[in-house]
Write an enzyme that holds these catalytic residues in place. Structure first.
Site, PDB file in Angstrom:
ATOM      1  N   TYR A   1       7.616  47.582  27.416  1.00 10.35           N
ATOM      2  CA  TYR A   1       7.973  48.961  27.079  1.00 10.35           C
ATOM      3  C   TYR A   1       9.485  49.178  27.180  1.00 10.35           C
ATOM      4  CZ  TYR A   1       3.255  51.019  26.937  1.00 10.35           C
ATOM      5  OH  TYR A   1       1.983  51.367  26.589  1.00 10.35           O
TER       6      TYR A   1
ATOM      7  N   VAL B   1       1.207  52.057  35.782  1.00 13.40           N
ATOM      8  CA  VAL B   1       1.431  51.079  36.840  1.00 13.40           C
ATOM      9  C   VAL B   1       0.164  50.292  37.138  1.00 13.40           C
ATOM     10  CG1 VAL B   1       0.886  52.650  38.757  1.00 13.40           C
ATOM     11  CG2 VAL B   1       2.527  50.767  39.087  1.00 13.40           C
ATOM     12  N   ASP B   2      -0.996  50.882  36.874  1.00 15.48           N
ATOM     13  CA  ASP B   2      -2.234  50.135  37.058  1.00 15.48           C
ATOM     14  C   ASP B   2      -2.296  48.950  36.111  1.00 15.48           C
ATOM     15  OD1 ASP B   2      -2.383  51.949  34.904  1.00 15.48           O
ATOM     16  OD2 ASP B   2      -4.548  52.210  35.109  1.00 15.48           O
TER      17      ASP B   2
ATOM     18  N   THR C   1     -11.780  55.565  32.733  1.00 12.35           N
ATOM     19  CA  THR C   1     -11.757  56.765  31.898  1.00 12.35           C
ATOM     20  C   THR C   1     -11.218  56.405  30.509  1.00 12.35           C
ATOM     21  OG1 THR C   1     -11.364  58.107  33.861  1.00 12.35           O
ATOM     22  CG2 THR C   1     -10.894  59.117  31.724  1.00 12.35           C
TER      23      THR C   1
ATOM     24  N   ASP D   1      -5.513  52.638  44.852  1.00  8.83           N
ATOM     25  CA  ASP D   1      -5.547  52.687  43.389  1.00  8.83           C
ATOM     26  C   ASP D   1      -6.079  54.065  43.010  1.00  8.83           C
ATOM     27  OD1 ASP D   1      -5.984  52.397  40.680  1.00  8.83           O
ATOM     28  OD2 ASP D   1      -7.488  50.806  40.861  1.00  8.83           O
TER      29      ASP D   1
ATOM     30  N   ARG E   1     -11.459  57.961  39.765  1.00 11.04           N
ATOM     31  CA  ARG E   1     -11.809  57.457  41.086  1.00 11.04           C
ATOM     32  C   ARG E   1     -10.574  57.053  41.889  1.00 11.04           C
ATOM     33  NH1 ARG E   1     -16.080  52.818  40.929  1.00 11.04           N
ATOM     34  NH2 ARG E   1     -14.358  51.759  39.878  1.00 11.04           N
TER      35      ARG E   1
ATOM     36  N   ASN F   1      -7.717  58.048  37.205  1.00 15.25           N
ATOM     37  CA  ASN F   1      -8.013  59.366  36.639  1.00 15.25           C
ATOM     38  C   ASN F   1      -9.307  59.964  37.181  1.00 15.25           C
ATOM     39  OD1 ASN F   1      -5.843  59.817  34.623  1.00 15.25           O
ATOM     40  ND2 ASN F   1      -6.630  57.910  33.760  1.00 15.25           N
TER      41      ASN F   1
ATOM     42  N   THR G   1     -30.580  60.494  18.138  1.00 18.96           N
ATOM     43  CA  THR G   1     -29.206  60.894  18.435  1.00 18.96           C
ATOM     44  C   THR G   1     -28.653  60.233  19.696  1.00 18.96           C
ATOM     45  OG1 THR G   1     -29.535  63.017  17.342  1.00 18.96           O
ATOM     46  CG2 THR G   1     -27.713  62.887  18.890  1.00 18.96           C
TER      47      THR G   1
END
Length: 246
Positions: free
Chosen positions: A94, A102-103, A126, A6, A11, A9, A176
């Site tokens: 789609y 594909v993940d 990500t 797998d 890992r 992005n 903040t």
């Protein structure tokens, strides 16, 4: 036994998979190290696999690097799986099926194989992805947004005084760090809740929700109904490998 990869992005997660069980595996952040060094360390003692299947969402250059390293280590070629229009009981929503990550497709297939039902898959790495699935395997579509961590990284890059540090989750912050942390988490949770409400209304029934990915943990205190998924992309790859040999 198959070697499943797998390639996300951030890992790379891998596992040796025998039928329906994980024999061994590992994970590393490929942005933090040389791909060749990490794979040599992880794969040095691995036996030759019957097949090597990869679910990749990275760019073509990284895919080519991985393909070359696989051939060097195992003297065989990796199969890079792409999302089809229909397979493993899933009908891709789609119009251009390969454009669905594909993940996402494989994780939906793993969920559907484990328990066919009206359900939503939340994946948070990500990116934050949300996908809806009917009980008979119809993919309705989904949404993509930055994960809370990516939101904070963007703030850190684009603003002078808002960093990426993890804070405390509060409804209203007086500093903040907590403001940025809570804002990012609450934004993700609100999107998940809105998506769930829409899908439930469209299907006319309550839907199950499964979440996967390390970035999801910080949202879980506000999402008590989410079931935790594990290794869904790898499980989907295992289904793909089994389908090929039927």
């Amino acid at each position: 036994m198959n070697l499943l990869v797998d390639f996300g992005n951030t890992r790379l997660k891998w596992a040796l998979w025998d039928e329906d069980r994980r024999v061994m595996g590992g994970v590393f952040a490929h942005a933090d190290t040389s791909l060749e060094t990490a794979l040599s360390r992880n794969w040095a003692a691995l036996p030759r696999a019957a097949g090597i299947l990869v679910a990749s969402v990275v760019n073509a250059e990284l895919e080519q690097q991985l393909a070359a390293l696989v051939e060097e280590h195992f003297d065989q070629q990796a199969e890079f799986v792409r999302s089809p229009a229909s397979a493993l009981g899933i009908r891709n929503a789609y119009a251009d099926p390969a454009r669905l990550g594909v993940d996402r497709f494989l994780a939906l297939a793993a969920l559907h194989a484990a328990k066919p039902r009206a359900q939503i898959l939340i994946s948070c790495g990500t990116a934050l992805t949300l996908d809806a699935l009917t009980a008979d395997g119809g993919h309705l579509g989904g949404l993509i947004a930055p994960s809370p961590g990516l939101m904070r990284q963007a703030l850190g890059r684009a603003t002078a005084r808002v960093g990426e540090a993890s804070g405390e989750l509060v409804e209203i912050a007086d500093n903040t760090v907590d403001a940025a942390y809570s804002g990012s988490v609450l934004a993700a949770v609100s999107l998940i809740r809105r998506f769930t409400e829409y899908v439930s209304a469209r299907l006319g029934q309550a839907v199950a929700i499964t979440g996967d990915g390390g970035g999801l943990d910080e949202c879980l205190p506000l999402l008590p109904d989410i079931e935790r998924g594990r290794d869904l992309v790898l499980r989907g790859l295992a289904l793909w490998a089994r389908r090929k040999h039927k």
